[in-house]
Design an enzyme around this catalytic site. Structure first.
Site, short mmCIF file in Angstrom:
data_model
loop_
_atom_site.label_atom_id
_atom_site.label_comp_id
_atom_site.label_asym_id
_atom_site.label_seq_id
_atom_site.Cartn_x
_atom_site.Cartn_y
_atom_site.Cartn_z
CE LYS A 41 -3.33 5.32 -1.69
NZ LYS A 41 -4.33 5.90 -2.61
CE1 TYR A 101 -3.77 2.46 0.67
CE2 TYR A 101 -2.27 3.40 2.28
CZ TYR A 101 -3.42 3.49 1.52
OH TYR A 101 -4.21 4.61 1.61
#
Length: 282
Positions: free
Chosen positions: A169, A165
Site C-alpha cells: 500500500k 500488506y
C-alpha cells in the site's frame, strides 16, 4: 478541473472495477450503475459471483459484464483489457480495488503465496492495468476521466503483522501520487487520480482486527461513499476516518521512539492486528 465537483463524470461513462464480485468492489459497481454509467465491467477471479452481480445490475437497465481476470498476472490483465474493450469500449473510470492481506509476522510469510502474490495484486496490478488503459484515457478529452486507487492507512504508518500488506500500500500511494502529478504537469486536466486511504473496513477482509483509539471500523457503505465522492470531485487523497491524518501528523512530528510508545500504549495502533483472522476461506 480536479478538486471541483463534476456531476457528469459518471453519467454515460464506461467503468471498470477490479475485485468487483463482493465487498467494496460490488458497491462501487452498483454505485456506478445507479449514477447512470453506460456500462460497467466487473473483474474478479470469482467468475460466478461477478456474473451474479452483473446480472443484477443488467436487470436494472445498465449494461454490466463480468470478466474472470487474475490481476496477479500481467498477461491476464492485458488480455482482460482487450476483452473489455471489445465488449464495452474504452474505459472512462477505473477503480483499482482488488486486494489481499495476510496478517502475520514477516518471517511467517511464504515467499510465493504471500509476498509475491500480495505485491502483485495490491501494488503491481494497478500499475499494469492503468498502463494498459491510460493512453486512451489521456487521448480522449471529450469527457472527464477518473482513476481511483484503493490504498490504505497501512500505507501511511507502519504496523506489526502488516509488513507485506503495508509495503504494497505504500507502493500504491507513491505511484498513485506520482501519476497524478505527472498528468497535471502534462496538462491532462480532464483526468484526475484519487488515492483512498481508509483504516479498517468491515468487509470481512480484516476480520478480527481492532480499530486504534478513536478509530471506528468503517462500514463498506461509508468507505465507498467517501472514496466515490472524492473520486468524482477529483480530490488527490481521501483518508478516513479523521484519525488517519492525525496518525500521519503525529508520526511526522514525534521522534521515532516517542511515536512507537504513543502508537503502542496510547493509540493502540501496534496491537490492532493482534487478533486478526481475515476472511474465512481466503
Amino acid at each position: 478541473m480536479p478538486g471541483k465537483p463534476a456531476p457528469d463524470v459518471v453519467a454515460g461513462s464506461t467503468v471498470l472495477i477490479t475485485g468487483a464480485a463482493r465487498g467494496m468492489g460490488e458497491l462501487y459497481a452498483r454505485r456506478a450503475a445507479r449514477e447512470g454509467a453506460a456500462a460497467v465491467a466487473l473483474w474478479d477471479v470469482d467468475q460466478d459471483a461477478a456474473a451474479a452481480v452483473a446480472a443484477d445490475i443488467s436487470a436494472q437497465g445498465v449494461r454490466a459484464d463480468a470478466f474472470r481476470v487474475d490481476v496477479s498476472s500481467p498477461d491476464a490483465v492485458r488480455d482482460g483489457v482487450a476483452a473489455t474493450r471489445e465488449r464495452l469500449g474504452d474505459i472512462d473510470i477505473l477503480v483499482n480495488n482488488a486486494g489481499i492481506v495476510r496478517g502475520v509476522p514477516f518471517w511467517e510469510h511464504d515467499v510465493h503465496r504471500d509476498i509475491d502474490l500480495t505485491m502483485r495484486i495490491n501494488a503491481l496490478a494497478p500499475m499494469w492495468l492503468t498502463r494498459e488503459v491510460l493512453p486512451a484515457m489521456m487521448a480522449d478529452r471529450s469527457r472527464a476521466k477518473r482513476i481511483l486507487n484503493i490504498a490504505s492507512a497501512a500505507g501511511t504508518i507502519a504496523n506489526p503483522n502488516m509488513s507485506v500488506y503495508a509495503s504494497s500500500k505504500w507502493a500504491v500511494i507513491g505511484w498513485s501520487e506520482s501519476l497524478r502529478l505527472e498528468l497535471a504537469r502534462s496538462g491532462h486536466d480532464h483526468l484526475a487520480v484519487t488515492t483512498f486511504c481508509p483504516s479498517y473496513v468491515s468487509t470481512g477482509m480484516f476480520a478480527g482486527a481492532r480499530g486504534p483509539l478513536l478509530t471506528p471500523i468503517l462500514t463498506p457503505d461509508h468507505a465507498v461513499e467517501a472514496a466515490w465522492t472524492g473520486m468524482i470531485a477529483g480530490r488527490p487523497i481521501v483518508s478516513k476516518p479523521w484519525t488517519v491524518k492525525l496518525g500521519m501528523a503525529a508520526r511526522g512530528v514525534l521522534p521515532t521512539r516517542a511515536w512507537d510508545w504513543a502508537a503502542d500504549r496510547v493509540f493502540q495502533v501496534y496491537s490492532s492486528m493482534d487478533h486478526f483472522t481475515g476472511r474465512k476461506g481466503a
